[in-house]
Design a protein around this motif. Structure first.
Motif, PDB file in Angstrom:
ATOM      1  N   ASP A  57      13.954  89.202  29.230  1.00 18.23           N
ATOM      2  CA  ASP A  57      13.206  88.037  29.717  1.00 18.23           C
ATOM      3  C   ASP A  57      12.824  88.289  31.164  1.00 18.23           C
TER       4      ASP A  57
ATOM      5  N   GLU B  97      21.786  80.718  16.802  1.00 19.27           N
ATOM      6  CA  GLU B  97      20.654  79.826  17.058  1.00 19.27           C
ATOM      7  C   GLU B  97      19.752  79.790  15.830  1.00 19.27           C
TER       8      GLU B  97
ATOM      9  N   THR C   8       9.863  79.025  16.870  1.00 18.59           N
ATOM     10  CA  THR C   8      10.798  78.010  17.336  1.00 18.59           C
ATOM     11  C   THR C   8      12.171  78.662  17.268  1.00 18.59           C
TER      12      THR C   8
ATOM     13  N   ASN D 235      16.133  75.514  20.848  1.00 22.73           N
ATOM     14  CA  ASN D 235      15.423  74.259  21.131  1.00 22.73           C
ATOM     15  C   ASN D 235      14.121  74.478  21.897  1.00 22.73           C
ATOM     16  N   ARG D 236      13.540  75.665  21.786  1.00 27.08           N
ATOM     17  CA  ARG D 236      12.329  75.976  22.544  1.00 27.08           C
ATOM     18  C   ARG D 236      11.296  76.629  21.635  1.00 27.08           C
ATOM     19  N   ASP D 237      10.023  76.374  21.950  1.00 26.89           N
ATOM     20  CA  ASP D 237       8.910  77.019  21.244  1.00 26.89           C
ATOM     21  C   ASP D 237       8.368  78.157  22.106  1.00 26.89           C
ATOM     22  N   TYR D 238       8.078  79.274  21.460  1.00 24.56           N
ATOM     23  CA  TYR D 238       7.521  80.453  22.112  1.00 24.56           C
ATOM     24  C   TYR D 238       6.226  80.823  21.412  1.00 24.56           C
TER      25      TYR D 238
ATOM     26  N   TYR E 183       6.427  81.762  27.104  1.00 25.16           N
ATOM     27  CA  TYR E 183       6.826  80.360  27.224  1.00 25.16           C
ATOM     28  C   TYR E 183       6.624  79.892  28.661  1.00 25.16           C
ATOM     29  N   LYS E 184       6.578  78.595  28.845  1.00 26.03           N
ATOM     30  CA  LYS E 184       6.447  78.005  30.180  1.00 26.03           C
ATOM     31  C   LYS E 184       7.818  77.953  30.835  1.00 26.03           C
ATOM     32  N   ASP E 185       7.886  78.394  32.083  1.00 28.60           N
ATOM     33  CA  ASP E 185       9.130  78.353  32.849  1.00 28.60           C
ATOM     34  C   ASP E 185       9.547  76.899  33.048  1.00 28.60           C
ATOM     35  N   SER E 186      10.798  76.579  32.753  1.00 29.98           N
ATOM     36  CA  SER E 186      11.271  75.195  32.879  1.00 29.98           C
ATOM     37  C   SER E 186      11.319  74.733  34.333  1.00 29.98           C
TER      38      SER E 186
ATOM     39  N   LYS F 163       6.232  74.714  35.683  1.00 30.36           N
ATOM     40  CA  LYS F 163       5.384  74.573  34.484  1.00 30.36           C
ATOM     41  C   LYS F 163       4.071  75.364  34.571  1.00 30.36           C
TER      42      LYS F 163
END
Length: 137
Positions: free
Chosen positions: A42, A85, A96, A99-102, A116-119, A122
């Motif tokens: 990542d 997971e 999915t 708990n996150r969508d990529y 994905y968007k960085d938490s 954004k």
């Protein structure tokens, strides 16, 4: 008018068939055979020198984390503090996982690239690379 309705119904059935086949093909790429693992990297959250993080995705919709040891090869890391997971493919382009969508940016039999968007920011896109590796121990 009936002929048009039949054509429309056949078109939707055909599109559903194509969509299901693509989803199954993508799912089949994620699922790796016995001695193969997906090495996780990542860009936004490096593992901090903790060694190789690896995953196996099974056909029951669970991913399992493995570590790579110097002498014994890959070992399952799950236990009390780390559980498997859930994962699934939706809309032929979204993974999915947990708990996150990529967004699936690239996928082939050796490399999967997820975005994905960085938490924390954004406006920032983060990239995960899953590289297929083999356990030769």
């Amino acid at each position: 008018m009936k002929k048009i309705k039949r054509i429309v119904v056949l078109f939707f059935l055909f599109m559903t068939f194509i969509s299901c086949n693509k989803k199954n093909k993508l799912k089949g790429i994620f699922i790796s055979s016995k001695d193969y693992y997906w090495q996780y990297n990542d860009e936004c959250h490096p593992n901090g020198g903790l060694g190789s993080i690896n995953f196996k995705f099974d056909d029951k919709g669970l991913s399992h984390q493995y570590s790579l040891g110097a002498t014994k090869g890959y070992a399952l890391v799950e236990g009390e503090s780390l559980a498997a997971e859930t994962w699934s493919i939706k809309n032929d382009s979204i993974l999915t996982w947990g708990n996150r969508d990529y967004t699936i940016n690239h996928i082939d039999k050796r490399l999967i690239v997820l975005v994905y968007k960085d938490s924390n920011n954004k406006d920032k896109n983060c990239v995960i690379r899953l590289l297929k590796v083999v356990d030769d121990k």
